[in-house]
Design an enzyme around this catalytic site. Structure first.
Site, mmCIF file in Angstrom:
data_model
loop_
_atom_site.group_PDB
_atom_site.id
_atom_site.type_symbol
_atom_site.label_atom_id
_atom_site.label_comp_id
_atom_site.label_asym_id
_atom_site.label_seq_id
_atom_site.Cartn_x
_atom_site.Cartn_y
_atom_site.Cartn_z
ATOM 1 N N GLY A 143 8.163 9.825 -55.420
ATOM 2 C CA GLY A 143 9.284 8.903 -55.294
ATOM 3 C C GLY A 143 9.492 8.040 -56.532
ATOM 4 O O GLY A 143 10.266 7.081 -56.502
ATOM 5 N N TRP A 159 11.266 15.042 -45.157
ATOM 6 C CA TRP A 159 12.396 14.110 -45.035
ATOM 7 C C TRP A 159 11.956 12.662 -44.820
ATOM 8 O O TRP A 159 12.800 11.761 -44.779
ATOM 9 C CB TRP A 159 13.317 14.545 -43.887
ATOM 10 C CG TRP A 159 14.172 15.728 -44.202
ATOM 11 C CD1 TRP A 159 14.287 16.369 -45.408
ATOM 12 C CD2 TRP A 159 15.054 16.416 -43.303
ATOM 13 N NE1 TRP A 159 15.182 17.414 -45.297
ATOM 14 C CE2 TRP A 159 15.666 17.459 -44.024
ATOM 15 C CE3 TRP A 159 15.384 16.245 -41.951
ATOM 16 C CZ2 TRP A 159 16.593 18.330 -43.436
ATOM 17 C CZ3 TRP A 159 16.291 17.109 -41.352
ATOM 18 C CH2 TRP A 159 16.890 18.136 -42.106
ATOM 19 N N LYS A 160 10.673 12.465 -44.615
ATOM 20 C CA LYS A 160 10.157 11.109 -44.378
ATOM 21 C C LYS A 160 10.965 10.426 -43.260
ATOM 22 O O LYS A 160 11.363 11.108 -42.315
ATOM 23 C CB LYS A 160 10.164 10.322 -45.691
ATOM 24 C CG LYS A 160 9.451 11.124 -46.793
ATOM 25 C CD LYS A 160 9.101 10.341 -48.010
ATOM 26 C CE LYS A 160 8.380 11.284 -48.980
ATOM 27 N NZ LYS A 160 7.849 10.609 -50.154
ATOM 28 N N GLY A 194 10.355 15.571 -51.468
ATOM 29 C CA GLY A 194 10.831 14.428 -50.697
ATOM 30 C C GLY A 194 12.289 14.148 -50.982
ATOM 31 O O GLY A 194 13.192 14.785 -50.439
ATOM 32 N N GLY A 195 12.544 13.207 -51.884
ATOM 33 C CA GLY A 195 13.900 12.735 -52.159
ATOM 34 C C GLY A 195 14.929 13.840 -52.375
ATOM 35 O O GLY A 195 16.025 13.799 -51.798
HETATM 36 P P1 PGA Z 1 9.289 12.945 -53.726
HETATM 37 O O1 PGA Z 1 8.280 12.994 -52.468
HETATM 38 O O2 PGA Z 1 9.741 14.371 -53.956
HETATM 39 O O3 PGA Z 1 10.401 12.035 -53.298
HETATM 40 O O4 PGA Z 1 8.516 12.437 -54.888
HETATM 41 C C1 PGA Z 1 7.347 14.015 -52.303
HETATM 42 C C2 PGA Z 1 6.500 13.764 -51.074
HETATM 43 O O5 PGA Z 1 6.164 12.609 -50.797
HETATM 44 O O6 PGA Z 1 6.155 14.701 -50.332
#
Ligand code: PGA
Length: 250
Positions: free
Chosen positions: A174, A11-12, A235-236
């Site tokens: 990302g 989730w950052k 991530g996203g």
């Molecule tokens: P992303 O990120 O799916 O948004 O590309 C993946 C990650 O950084 O673990």
């Protein structure tokens, strides 16, 4: 050897506790009964107690995005493994490219964190991956081997079983640019061969290697469906319950 896949949400630095709870409340019914793969959520430290409480009783594992390698001490802003475990966290990311890029994490730091995580019985997800310039100049294999050798220094075959590796080409994180299944599979083979060289074929055959970098519901199957790809770090597309559930159930 069959490897149980891990589908993980990074989730950052997103979500408040209320948003995190709303996610878990909506997500769990969507994946109820899913046991083909292990599912894990990696929220910010401040969200951990909320997410762990909300996921209690489910099979969804919760982990940190980062830990410090020291047991405790004067390390302002850091989270220890003991603190993570005390609130019920079982997994941790280590060496995510954003940690390497923005917070100066070196292979040596990644290695220290891996030792600490294993010592305390956490499941570590060690992230590796090349940047665009490295790929374009033909250095991908060298970069991956160096990162794996650096991360695994001093790790024994006996201790290595819980380790998960995430291959995350930095140019795909990302950006909406996903590695093709061929690119990902090639990289995973390089990584697995390096693990075999360091720790032997049995460890290499059992270790899970996830793919990460713009995984979305519509490309999850072509990536995770590959024999060499043992899950995803997302991530996203992990921030919305329906989108992450669709990836889990590809
Ligand atoms: P992303 O990120 O799916 O948004 O590309 C993946 C990650 O950084 O673990």
């Amino acid at each position: 050897m069959s490897r149980k896949a891990l589908i993980a949400a990074n989730w950052k630095m997103f979500k408040t506790p209320a948003e995190a709870k709303a996610f878990v409340d909506a997500f769990l019914p969507l994946v109820a009964g899913h046991d083909r793969d292990k599912i894990a959520l990696f929220p910010s430290p401040v969200l951990l107690p909320t997410v762990i409480a909300a996921a209690k009783g489910s099979k969804v594992a919760i982990g940190a995005q980062n830990i410090h390698f020291a047991e405790e001490g004067a390390f302002t802003g850091e989270t220890s493994v003991g603190q993570l475990k005390a609130v019920g966290g079982t997994h941790t990311l280590i060496g995510h490219s954003e940690r390497r890029q923005y917070f100066g994490e070196t292979d040596e730091i990644v290695n220290k964190k891996l030792h600490t995580a294993l010592k305390h019985g956490l499941v570590p997800v060690v992230c590796v991956g090349e940047v665009l310039a490295e790929r374009e100049s033909g250095k991908t294999a060298d970069v991956l081997k160096k990162q794996i050798a650096g991360a695994f220094a001093g790790i024994t075959a006996e201790a290595a079983a819980p380790i998960v590796i995430a291959y995350e080409p930095v140019w795909a994180i990302g950006t909406g640019k996903t590695a093709t299944p061929e690119i990902a599979v090639d990289a995973h083979k390089i990584i697995r061969a390096e693990v075999a060289k360091l720790l032997g074929p049995a460890v290499a055959a059992g270790i899970r290697i996830l793919y990460g970098g713009s995984v979305k519901p519509d490309n999850a199957k072509t990536l995770i469906g590959q024999e060499e790809i043992d899950g995803a770090l997302v991530g996203g597309a992990s921030l919305k319950p329906d989108s992450f559930a669709a990836i889990v159930k590809y």
